[in-house]
Design a protein around this motif. Structure first.
Motif, mmCIF file in Angstrom:
data_model
loop_
_atom_site.group_PDB
_atom_site.id
_atom_site.type_symbol
_atom_site.label_atom_id
_atom_site.label_comp_id
_atom_site.label_asym_id
_atom_site.label_seq_id
_atom_site.Cartn_x
_atom_site.Cartn_y
_atom_site.Cartn_z
ATOM 1 N N THR A 1 0.832 -1.201 0.000
ATOM 2 C CA THR A 1 0.000 0.000 0.000
ATOM 3 C C THR A 1 0.869 1.253 0.000
ATOM 4 O O THR A 1 0.626 2.189 -0.766
ATOM 5 N N SER A 2 1.879 1.248 0.825
ATOM 6 C CA SER A 2 2.793 2.386 0.897
ATOM 7 C C SER A 2 3.501 2.596 -0.439
ATOM 8 O O SER A 2 3.634 3.733 -0.916
ATOM 9 N N LEU A 3 3.940 1.522 -1.055
ATOM 10 C CA LEU A 3 4.606 1.613 -2.355
ATOM 11 C C LEU A 3 3.668 2.182 -3.411
ATOM 12 O O LEU A 3 4.058 3.059 -4.197
ATOM 13 N N GLU A 4 2.427 1.721 -3.420
ATOM 14 C CA GLU A 4 1.443 2.240 -4.384
ATOM 15 C C GLU A 4 1.210 3.727 -4.173
ATOM 16 O O GLU A 4 1.124 4.494 -5.138
ATOM 17 N N GLU A 5 1.129 4.152 -2.910
ATOM 18 C CA GLU A 5 0.937 5.572 -2.617
ATOM 19 C C GLU A 5 2.130 6.392 -3.094
ATOM 20 O O GLU A 5 1.967 7.466 -3.676
ATOM 21 N N HIS A 6 3.330 5.875 -2.843
ATOM 22 C CA HIS A 6 4.535 6.588 -3.278
ATOM 23 C C HIS A 6 4.610 6.662 -4.807
ATOM 24 O O HIS A 6 5.001 7.691 -5.365
ATOM 25 N N GLN A 7 4.252 5.575 -5.466
ATOM 26 C CA GLN A 7 4.270 5.573 -6.928
ATOM 27 C C GLN A 7 3.268 6.579 -7.482
ATOM 28 O O GLN A 7 3.564 7.299 -8.432
ATOM 29 N N SER A 8 2.098 6.648 -6.873
ATOM 30 C CA SER A 8 1.090 7.617 -7.298
ATOM 31 C C SER A 8 1.602 9.041 -7.136
ATOM 32 O O SER A 8 1.450 9.872 -8.038
ATOM 33 N N ALA A 9 2.192 9.312 -5.994
ATOM 34 C CA ALA A 9 2.718 10.655 -5.741
ATOM 35 C C ALA A 9 3.821 10.990 -6.735
ATOM 36 O O ALA A 9 3.866 12.101 -7.281
#
Length: 89
Positions: A44-52
């Motif tokens: 989840t954290s990785l997906e959020e970082h990728q989105s940002a």
């Protein structure tokens, strides 16, 4: 080799009380569940970082496009190339 190792593990297991084996399995299961939860959180954290990062890079490309357009007003070939590149992104 696999069969030999299985036999060795079975021999070790036979010399341990059943309750000890069950407790060991329960502890391993807890650790596995904790690791699975940690993996979910990391994903989840990785997906959020990728989105940002995608948002930041999109804004960056947009700004660079504007800067290049402003500095290359005199050259229509460059403007055409920039538009093509920007439309691909």
């Amino acid at each position: 080799q696999y069969q030999e190792e299985i036999q060795e593990l079975n021999e070790v297991a036979r010399h341990r009380p059943r309750s000890t084996l069950v407790m060991g399995i329960q502890q391993e299961n807890r650790q596995i569940r904790e690791l699975q939860q940690e993996n979910k959180e990391l994903r989840t954290s990785l997906e959020e970082h990728q989105s940002a990062l995608e948002l930041i890079m999109s804004k960056y490309r947009e700004q660079m496009f504007r800067l290049l357009m402003a500095s290359k007003k005199d050259d229509p070939n460059i403007i055409t190339k920039l538009k093509e590149q920007h439309s691909k992104v």
